[in-house]
Design an enzyme around this catalytic site. Structure first.
Site, PDB file in Angstrom:
ATOM      1  N   THR A 165       0.872  -1.174   0.000  1.00 55.79           N
ATOM      2  CA  THR A 165       0.000   0.000   0.000  1.00 55.79           C
ATOM      3  C   THR A 165       0.900   1.212   0.000  1.00 55.79           C
ATOM      4  O   THR A 165       2.048   1.120   0.418  1.00 55.79           O
ATOM      5  CB  THR A 165      -0.892  -0.023   1.271  1.00 55.79           C
ATOM      6  OG1 THR A 165      -1.836  -1.077   1.153  1.00 55.79           O
ATOM      7  CG2 THR A 165      -1.642   1.268   1.488  1.00 55.79           C
ATOM      8  N   ARG A 193     -12.683  -8.799  -3.169  1.00 53.51           N
ATOM      9  CA  ARG A 193     -12.289  -8.535  -1.776  1.00 53.51           C
ATOM     10  C   ARG A 193     -11.830  -7.080  -1.628  1.00 53.51           C
ATOM     11  O   ARG A 193     -11.045  -6.571  -2.414  1.00 53.51           O
ATOM     12  CB  ARG A 193     -11.169  -9.482  -1.364  1.00 53.51           C
ATOM     13  CG  ARG A 193     -10.619  -9.243   0.066  1.00 53.51           C
ATOM     14  CD  ARG A 193      -9.442  -8.298   0.071  1.00 53.51           C
ATOM     15  NE  ARG A 193      -8.865  -8.108   1.399  1.00 53.51           N
ATOM     16  CZ  ARG A 193      -7.948  -7.193   1.683  1.00 53.51           C
ATOM     17  NH1 ARG A 193      -7.518  -6.367   0.740  1.00 53.51           N
ATOM     18  NH2 ARG A 193      -7.459  -7.074   2.893  1.00 53.51           N
ATOM     19  N   GLY A 195     -10.312  -4.374   1.334  1.00 53.22           N
ATOM     20  CA  GLY A 195      -9.757  -4.319   2.688  1.00 53.22           C
ATOM     21  C   GLY A 195     -10.062  -3.002   3.377  1.00 53.22           C
ATOM     22  O   GLY A 195     -11.127  -2.407   3.198  1.00 53.22           O
ATOM     23  N   THR A 215      -1.363   0.736   6.731  1.00 55.56           N
ATOM     24  CA  THR A 215      -0.966  -0.328   5.808  1.00 55.56           C
ATOM     25  C   THR A 215      -0.808  -1.620   6.586  1.00 55.56           C
ATOM     26  O   THR A 215      -0.353  -1.597   7.733  1.00 55.56           O
ATOM     27  CB  THR A 215       0.337   0.018   5.065  1.00 55.56           C
ATOM     28  OG1 THR A 215       0.762  -1.143   4.328  1.00 55.56           O
ATOM     29  CG2 THR A 215       1.455   0.433   6.000  1.00 55.56           C
ATOM     30  N   GLY A 216      -1.193  -2.734   5.968  1.00 57.35           N
ATOM     31  CA  GLY A 216      -1.075  -4.023   6.647  1.00 57.35           C
ATOM     32  C   GLY A 216      -2.254  -4.899   6.290  1.00 57.35           C
ATOM     33  O   GLY A 216      -2.916  -4.669   5.284  1.00 57.35           O
ATOM     34  N   GLY A 218      -5.637  -5.803   6.034  1.00 57.52           N
ATOM     35  CA  GLY A 218      -6.817  -4.945   6.122  1.00 57.52           C
ATOM     36  C   GLY A 218      -7.874  -5.452   7.075  1.00 57.52           C
ATOM     37  O   GLY A 218      -8.476  -4.673   7.835  1.00 57.52           O
TER      38      GLY A 218
HETATM   39  N1  ASP Z   1      -4.146  -2.783   3.809  1.00 54.41           N
HETATM   40  C1  ASP Z   1      -4.096  -3.350   2.471  1.00 54.41           C
HETATM   41  C2  ASP Z   1      -5.253  -4.286   2.303  1.00 54.41           C
HETATM   42  O1  ASP Z   1      -5.539  -5.061   3.214  1.00 54.41           O
HETATM   43  C3  ASP Z   1      -2.825  -4.045   2.144  1.00 54.41           C
HETATM   44  C4  ASP Z   1      -1.555  -3.386   2.596  1.00 54.41           C
HETATM   45  O2  ASP Z   1      -1.563  -2.387   3.275  1.00 54.41           O
HETATM   46  O3  ASP Z   1      -0.489  -3.904   2.272  1.00 54.41           O
HETATM   47  O4  ASP Z   1      -5.829  -4.311   1.237  1.00 54.41           O
END
Ligand code: ASP
Length: 295
Positions: A165, A193, A195, A215-216, A218
């Site tokens: 992200t 999907r 997030g 970020t992470g 979701g």
């Molecule tokens: N937060 C994003 C999601 O879950 C992915 C990411 O931040 O790497 O779609």
């Protein structure tokens, strides 16, 4: 009210592959955060600056967002993005969007030109066309670039790292805050999907006190309450920016996820915590020396 204090903080996604050379990403973040610093010093708004920063990261192909996004289980790239103006308390976003070259531009257009917050899928695409935003002729070659192999490398290494992200938060010289976040989501995610990223209050939030971009994983951020939970911990819980960031990430971990965030408050204080394996990030400001970090 002119305070003359300004800050820009960027992230290029949680999760770092220790075997990969991030020199290009570091150089890109350093140059971009310098350009954003100059914009803010020249009086640009926080909102314009975060939109610019995220659009640049989307176009670079260096991150798993915009160009460089990873395909879902149908081999299609579906992008999510959100932007919020803390001064007007107004947000815009798109999700599960195909064919839109710079998703954050479409999110800004939703903010400026509709009474809505989030447009999805074909509706988002039709809206972007109507607004004459740049569309992609061949999504398969535009989005999935050789440099986008970062996601594939990550998948080989660890399925949990196969996502990415980009995000930006800023405080401008008028004391206004804004946040913008954009993602290609999780590599190999089920088609449709969505997030945390495009959901205002979860992956992205700005008000008159704080701006946050997450970020992470979701789903874990959604269960944990996300960016607005961080704002609430400060507003109602009396927590500092650092405490609120740490508390949110602890809740993310309790909900079987990891990740990170960048946040700035109205005094120009910045927090960039993460509990993932690294988070590409950069910060600069009128009272903060520029730093770029990966691990
Ligand atoms: N937060 C994003 C999601 O879950 C992915 C990411 O931040 O790497 O779609």
């Amino acid at each position: 009210m002119m305070s003359h204090n300004y800050v820009i903080a960027l992230h290029g996604g949680a999760g770092v592959n220790p075997q990969r050379d991030y020199a290009r990403v570091e150089a890109h973040l350093a140059d971009l955060v310098d350009r954003c610093d100059e914009m803010l010093a020249d009086g640009a708004s926080a909102l314009d600056t975060v939109e610019f920063a995220v659009a640049q990261m989307e176009s670079s192909g260096l991150y798993v967002a915009g160009r460089g996004s990873a395909p879902n289980d149908q081999n299609v790239v579906e992008c999510d993005a959100a932007i919020m103006d803390g001064a007007r308390l107004k947000a815009g976003g798109i999700c599960a969007a195909t064919d839109i070259a710079q998703p954050i531009r479409a999110a800004r257009a939703v903010l400026e030109h509709t009474p809505y917050i989030l447009l999805a899928g074909d509706g988002a695409k039709a809206f972007a066309r109507e607004l004459n935003l740049e569309m992609v002729a061949d999504p398969a070659t535009h989005f999935v670039l050789p440099v986008g192999v970062e996601a594939e490398e990550m998948l080989k290494l660890d399925k949990g790292l196969a996502h990415g992200t980009v995000g930006a938060v800023a405080l401008d010289m008028n004391g206004e805050l804004a946040a913008a976040t954009s993602t290609g989501g999780l590599l190999g995610k089920r088609a449709g999907r969505v997030g945390d990223t495009p959901i205002t209050g979860i992956g992205n939030w700005a008000d008159s006190d704080v701006a946050v971009s997450c970020t992470g994983i979701g789903e874990a951020f959604i269960y944990a309450g996300g960016a607005r939970d961080l704002a609430a911990r400060m507003a109602y819980g009396g927590q500092s920016l650092e405490q609120a960031g740490a508390s949110l990430l602890a809740a993310v971990a309790q909900n079987r996820g990891d990740g990170g965030l960048v946040a700035v408050d109205r005094y120009g204080k910045v927090a960039m915590p993460f509990n993932s394996a690294g988070m590409k990030r950069a910060v600069s400001g009128s009272q903060i020396d520029r730093t770029v970090s990966i691990l």
